[in-house]
Design a protein around this motif. Structure first.
Motif, PDB file in Angstrom:
ATOM      1  N   GLU A 132      -4.774  59.351  11.757  1.00  0.00           N
ATOM      2  CA  GLU A 132      -5.772  59.686  10.405  1.00  0.00           C
ATOM      3  C   GLU A 132      -6.567  60.821  10.788  1.00  0.00           C
ATOM      4  O   GLU A 132      -6.578  61.667   9.817  1.00  0.00           O
ATOM      5  N   GLN A 135      -4.542  63.852  10.178  1.00  0.00           N
ATOM      6  CA  GLN A 135      -3.822  63.744   8.984  1.00  0.00           C
ATOM      7  C   GLN A 135      -5.157  64.318   7.908  1.00  0.00           C
ATOM      8  O   GLN A 135      -4.745  64.904   6.997  1.00  0.00           O
ATOM      9  N   THR A 136      -6.241  63.677   8.207  1.00  0.00           N
ATOM     10  CA  THR A 136      -7.218  63.768   6.964  1.00  0.00           C
ATOM     11  C   THR A 136      -8.383  64.661   7.230  1.00  0.00           C
ATOM     12  O   THR A 136      -9.219  65.125   6.447  1.00  0.00           O
ATOM     13  N   GLY A 169       0.694  63.030  13.344  1.00  0.00           N
ATOM     14  CA  GLY A 169      -0.372  63.434  12.398  1.00  0.00           C
ATOM     15  C   GLY A 169      -0.072  64.855  11.887  1.00  0.00           C
ATOM     16  O   GLY A 169      -0.184  64.927  10.731  1.00  0.00           O
ATOM     17  N   SER A 172       4.012  65.162  10.177  1.00  0.00           N
ATOM     18  CA  SER A 172       4.449  64.098   9.080  1.00  0.00           C
ATOM     19  C   SER A 172       3.706  64.689   7.693  1.00  0.00           C
ATOM     20  O   SER A 172       2.727  65.455   7.588  1.00  0.00           O
ATOM     21  N   CYS A 174       1.782  64.401   4.112  1.00  0.00           N
ATOM     22  CA  CYS A 174       0.461  63.944   3.789  1.00  0.00           C
ATOM     23  C   CYS A 174       0.585  62.262   3.341  1.00  0.00           C
ATOM     24  O   CYS A 174       1.228  62.206   2.480  1.00  0.00           O
TER      25      CYS A 174
END
Length: 213
Positions: A132, A135-136, A169, A172, A174
């Motif tokens: 995460e 990703q974020t 992460g 991939s 979103c």
């Protein structure tokens, strides 16, 4: 679990939620912009679906073919004894759309556990937090990823799971731009492939069981 420990866990979860809402404005804007650029993500922002017991038909998910995403998610909830209704509501984000983005992030957390094949024990949570965080970019994810391993001296975490989480992460799609509610019948392997998520190097078959190398 003692009542005191349960209260402490609830307080800690609320503190983390507040931290995420008060320190992650730029990351939330970036996430929102990524979702806007994706047709599926834009649809999610427009329709704002919620992942709660009131919106899920768990009995139907349990009857889906074994190996489908919905079946795997229902199994995850049952095995780990967790509920989608435990996610804190957004309270400190004034922008309505950004408030939904962080709410969506919280509500897909267990779906990410399912996709990544990670249990809800400390090791599994750290691995998901690393994924995460990449990703974020949300501060609460970065902090959880950075400080989580301090409590875990497992060689496998450092040598295999964290590098795997970081790579996935980065590579991939979103994960907030996926309309999960429309993907329940999709085989989880096909969904992972679509997102660019590789199979985990270690597999759990239950919450309290040791990982299979």
């Amino acid at each position: 679990v003692t009542p005191a420990l349960s209260v402490f866990s609830m307080v800690l979860a609320n503190m983390v939620a507040v931290l995420g809402e008060t320190t992650g404005h730029q990351a939330l804007q970036a996430l929102r912009d990524r979702m806007r650029r994706d047709p599926e993500g834009a649809q999610i922002l427009q329709e704002r679906p919620r992942i709660q017991l009131s919106t899920l038909d768990l009995s139907k998910l349990q009857t889906l073919p074994e190996g489908s995403f919905g079946w795997e998610y229902a199994r995850f909830l049952d095995v780990n004894r967790v509920s989608p209704d435990t996610r804190a509501p957004t309270r400190f984000v004034d922008d309505e759309e950004l408030a939904y983005v962080i709410q969506r992030y919280r509500e897909v957390h267990d779906l990410l556990h399912t996709l990544l094949g990670m249990p809800t024990n400390m090791l599994g949570e750290v691995v998901v937090k690393w994924f995460e965080a990449i990703q974020t970019g949300l501060p609460m994810c970065v902090l959880g990823a950075a400080f989580g391993p301090i409590r875990l001296s497992l060689k496998v975490l450092i040598s295999e799971l964290i590098p795997w989480a970081i790579q996935n992460g980065r590579n991939s799609r979103c994960v907030l731009s996926l309309y999960y509610e429309q993907r329940w019948e999709q085989p989880i392997g096909a969904l992972r492939e679509e997102l660019g998520i590789t199979a985990p190097p270690i597999v759990w078959t239950g919450r309290t069981q040791s990982p299979k190398l």
